[in-house]
Design a protein around this motif. Structure first.
Motif, PDB file in Angstrom:
ATOM      1  N   HIS A 181       0.916  -0.931   0.087  1.00  0.00           N
ATOM      2  CA  HIS A 181       0.486   0.123   0.029  1.00  0.00           C
ATOM      3  C   HIS A 181       0.685   0.843  -0.251  1.00  0.00           C
ATOM      4  O   HIS A 181       0.574   2.412   0.249  1.00  0.00           O
ATOM      5  CB  HIS A 181      -1.187  -0.005   0.461  1.00  0.00           C
ATOM      6  CG  HIS A 181      -1.953  -0.588   0.908  1.00  0.00           C
ATOM      7  ND1 HIS A 181      -2.963  -0.667   0.538  1.00  0.00           N
ATOM      8  CD2 HIS A 181      -2.020  -2.324   1.337  1.00  0.00           C
ATOM      9  CE1 HIS A 181      -4.230  -1.564   0.039  1.00  0.00           C
ATOM     10  NE2 HIS A 181      -3.067  -2.520   1.097  1.00  0.00           N
TER      11      HIS A 181
ATOM     12  N   ALA B   8      -3.139  -5.285   8.394  1.00  0.00           N
ATOM     13  CA  ALA B   8      -3.086  -4.081   8.912  1.00  0.00           C
ATOM     14  C   ALA B   8      -3.917  -2.554   8.237  1.00  0.00           C
ATOM     15  O   ALA B   8      -4.085  -1.937   9.294  1.00  0.00           O
ATOM     16  CB  ALA B   8      -1.859  -3.447   9.152  1.00  0.00           C
ATOM     17  N   HIS B   9      -3.567  -2.666   6.994  1.00  0.00           N
ATOM     18  CA  HIS B   9      -4.399  -1.907   6.337  1.00  0.00           C
ATOM     19  C   HIS B   9      -5.783  -1.477   6.269  1.00  0.00           C
ATOM     20  O   HIS B   9      -5.905  -0.685   6.716  1.00  0.00           O
ATOM     21  CB  HIS B   9      -3.680  -1.956   5.125  1.00  0.00           C
ATOM     22  CG  HIS B   9      -3.982  -0.427   3.912  1.00  0.00           C
ATOM     23  ND1 HIS B   9      -5.664  -0.850   3.387  1.00  0.00           N
ATOM     24  CD2 HIS B   9      -3.730   0.329   3.718  1.00  0.00           C
ATOM     25  CE1 HIS B   9      -5.602   0.006   2.573  1.00  0.00           C
ATOM     26  NE2 HIS B   9      -4.771   1.233   2.945  1.00  0.00           N
ATOM     27  N   ASP B  10      -5.832  -2.608   6.525  1.00  0.00           N
ATOM     28  CA  ASP B  10      -7.872  -2.390   6.318  1.00  0.00           C
ATOM     29  C   ASP B  10      -8.074  -2.272   7.542  1.00  0.00           C
ATOM     30  O   ASP B  10      -8.899  -1.579   7.436  1.00  0.00           O
ATOM     31  CB  ASP B  10      -7.982  -4.433   6.240  1.00  0.00           C
ATOM     32  CG  ASP B  10      -7.832  -4.532   4.469  1.00  0.00           C
ATOM     33  OD1 ASP B  10      -7.885  -3.404   3.918  1.00  0.00           O
ATOM     34  OD2 ASP B  10      -8.393  -6.292   4.220  1.00  0.00           O
ATOM     35  N   ALA B  11      -7.316  -2.678   8.914  1.00  0.00           N
ATOM     36  CA  ALA B  11      -7.990  -2.511   9.818  1.00  0.00           C
ATOM     37  C   ALA B  11      -7.763  -0.361  10.859  1.00  0.00           C
ATOM     38  O   ALA B  11      -8.422  -0.280  10.658  1.00  0.00           O
ATOM     39  CB  ALA B  11      -6.891  -3.286  11.225  1.00  0.00           C
ATOM     40  N   ALA B  12      -6.537  -0.045   9.910  1.00  0.00           N
ATOM     41  CA  ALA B  12      -5.794   1.164   9.846  1.00  0.00           C
ATOM     42  C   ALA B  12      -7.312   2.059   9.579  1.00  0.00           C
ATOM     43  O   ALA B  12      -8.028   2.799   9.287  1.00  0.00           O
ATOM     44  CB  ALA B  12      -4.875   1.655   9.205  1.00  0.00           C
TER      45      ALA B  12
END
Lengths: 272, 330
Positions: free
Chosen positions: B232, B326-330
């Motif tokens: 990302h 981690a990106h989705d959670a952020a």
């Protein structure tokens, strides 16, 4: 690198590119021969048409037959030279942008505009230059023209300016491809250019045509591209027109160069 | 000073959102919708002279965009970069003479002519002295085993042969920095190995600095000691290749050959991935390997044992999955 060495290097590269494209053209011999035949036929049709016109009239818009023949030859040679050197390259630019193949050209340690607009020489158009020159020579013979060094030099200079003006217009339109990606305006413009440049500007007379002639002489100076060199050589030598052509050439080359570099800054490069 | 330096490099695109159908297309003529795409979101790293570094990430992670900024093809939205002490996007000739970018999916040779013709043109453009050109060409064709193919039209070459020619064209001017974007994509194992060997030899001989992107971990393992991982648009790992496995490889593979049939309760030690005759392979958490081995050796007669790191593909895949989560959670 000093300007002389730089010019010599670019000439060497141009020679190598010319040799490569000739090898490529010769690999597809049939295509090459068909293309040349079509161009010969096209010139023959143009000449036959003007022959028919002059069979009924001694002059067209103030141009007598040999003068007009010279004009046609000048247009054919100039048009052929531009098509041979630049048209295919400029026309292909939008495809290079669309596919991202432009990347490979931008990475070379050489002027980008030079490489993009001169990398392929369309040898199929080379006979047009010779045929146009032949027609001009025939016209000069018919009018018993005597060699005049000043007129000849002015003709060569204005002819080169004509090529440069057409090239500058092409570069301006070509540059738009960076934003538009699909750009067919170049071929449309070339059709317009060919249509306008192939006639003497004197035909633009009358209430509606005159402003149009002025527009394409002074604002978008397409009409001067063939008219000025042909006039200089076989009709009146008009220093003001020659000067205007020199100024227009310098200005258009500068503007097109700046615009091209500005466009390249916006290049996004297609995804791999 | 590093050979390649990127400082907070960012690239954001405005992508047109085309509406579906004819009505959508007509509406798009008058009102266009754009979406901002952060292709690269602040990447910083330094690569020292002579390093060979892998740049890894899933599709769309920002690898190629970063390479394109470092090679000067596109301008960054913000941030700074220096390659060979030049600002790449100024595209000075002195800079372009010293580096090469090879893109596995792009062709820079003249399609209808033999590669030898393209090499000659390359010699003119790069002003390579004749003797140096002959020496490098001979060295490279020899390394890649393509001496007899340079006079054949490029369009008649196989993908692998064409890629070798692309590599030769990229190395003819002896670049000091080599950016490789998936140079072995679509190639068979033999061609891949040949290109890996050539790059390795060339690197050893000339000390060229290399930044390589590849989805083939075989390339990475064969060539690079250091790895940059991007996802990302952001760098999530920069360190030794072994460190990736250490950090993200949660398990090790314990391979056992028993004197008799393997015991029935092997699943209690970890994930049993193979059980054939006297053989059994178990995936065991790294921290428990010693304990598990001791327990098995105490209870069974083992003829042979080995402990292996998990395959790099598996580890990298896990890295990408974790980053994605981690990106989705952020």
């Amino acid at each position: 690198m000093n300007p002389l060495a730089r010019s010599a290097r670019y000439l060497r590269i141009l020679r190598a590119l010319a040799a490569h494209t000739l090898s490529r053209e010769l690999a597809f011999r049939g295509n090459f021969l068909v293309k040349v035949s079509v161009e010969v036929l096209w010139l023959a049709i143009m000449l036959a048409f003007y022959k028919v016109v002059f069979a009924r009239s001694s002059n067209v818009a103030g141009w007598n037959e040999p003068q007009y023949l010279f004009f046609v030859g000048c247009f054919f040679a100039l048009n052929g030279l531009i098509e041979m050197l630049f048209l295919d390259n400029c026309n292909e630019f939008s495809e290079l942008v669309r596919t991202g193949d432009l990347d490979a050209l931008l990475l070379k340690p050489i002027d980008e505009q030079f490489l993009i607009t001169c990398r392929r020489i369309d040898w199929g158009c080379a006979p047009n230059v010779f045929m146009g020159s032949g027609v001009m020579a025939m016209a000069l013979y018919q009018m018993s023209w005597r060699f005049d060094p000043v007129k000849s030099a002015a003709f060569l200079a204005t002819f080169a300016c004509g090529v440069a003006i057409a090239y500058a217009f092409m570069v301006l339109l070509t540059s738009l491809s960076v934003w538009m990606v699909r750009n067919q305006s170049l071929m449309e413009m070339w059709w317009l250019f060919s249509s306008l440049a192939r006639y003497p500007k004197e035909i633009f007379s009358g209430r509606w045509a005159e402003p149009l002639g002025m527009f394409f002489t002074y604002f978008i100076p397409i009409l001067i591209v063939v008219n000025v060199p042909a006039n200089v050589m076989v009709r009146a030598f008009d220093p003001a027109m020659v000067l205007m052509m020199l100024v227009a050439t310098a200005a258009l080359l500068w503007i097109s160069r700046r615009f091209f570099l500005f466009a390249l800054e916006s290049y996004r490069s297609a995804s791999s | 000073m590093g050979m390649i330096e990127a400082r907070n490099l960012r690239k954001t695109y405005r992508a047109v959102q085309k509406q579906t159908g004819l009505v959508g297309s007509l509406r798009g003529l008058f009102h266009r919708e754009y979406r901002e795409v952060k292709a690269v979101a602040g990447v910083s790293f330094t690569i020292e002279p002579g390093e060979m570094v892998a740049f890894l990430g899933p599709n769309g992670a920002g690898k190629t965009t970063t390479l394109k900024m470092l090679s000067g093809l596109i301008h960054p939205t913000s941030g700074d970069a220096r390659v060979l002490d030049h600002v790449p996007w100024k595209r000075e000739d002195s800079f372009r003479r010293q580096f090469s970018l090879v893109m596995g999916q792009k062709n820079q040779l003249w399609w209808d002519l033999p590669a030898a013709d393209s090499f000659q043109l390359h010699r003119e453009i790069y002003s390579i002295p004749r003797a140096e050109y002959d020496e490098t060409l001979s060295e490279l064709t020899d390394l890649l085993g393509v001496e007899k193919l340079t006079k054949q039209a490029v369009r008649e070459l196989s993908l692998g042969e064409r890629m070798k020619m692309e590599l030769i064209a990229a190395l003819l001017h002896r670049p000091r920095v080599l950016l490789l974007d998936e140079p072995t994509i679509g190639l068979d194992v033999v061609a891949q190995t040949k290109i890996q060997r050539c790059l390795k030899d060339y690197h050893a001989r000339r000390g060229v600095t290399v930044l390589l992107t590849s989805h083939y971990m075989r390339d990475v393992e064969a060539l690079c000691e250091r790895v940059l991982v991007i996802n990302h648009g952001a760098l999530i790992y920069d360190g030794p290749l072994a460190g990736v496995i250490e950090r993200f490889g949660e398990t090790k593979l314990v391979k056992l050959r028993f004197e008799g049939p393997p015991p029935d309760d092997l699943e209690s030690f970890g994930e049993l991935v193979r059980r054939e005759g006297p053989f059994a392979d178990i995936k065991v958490e790294r921290a428990r390997v010693a304990m598990v081995l001791a327990a098995i050796l105490e209870r069974s007669v083992v003829a042979d044992v080995s402990v292996e790191e998990p395959p790099l593909e598996e580890v990298i895949s896990r890295v990408f999955e974790e980053a994605e989560a981690a990106h989705d959670a952020a």
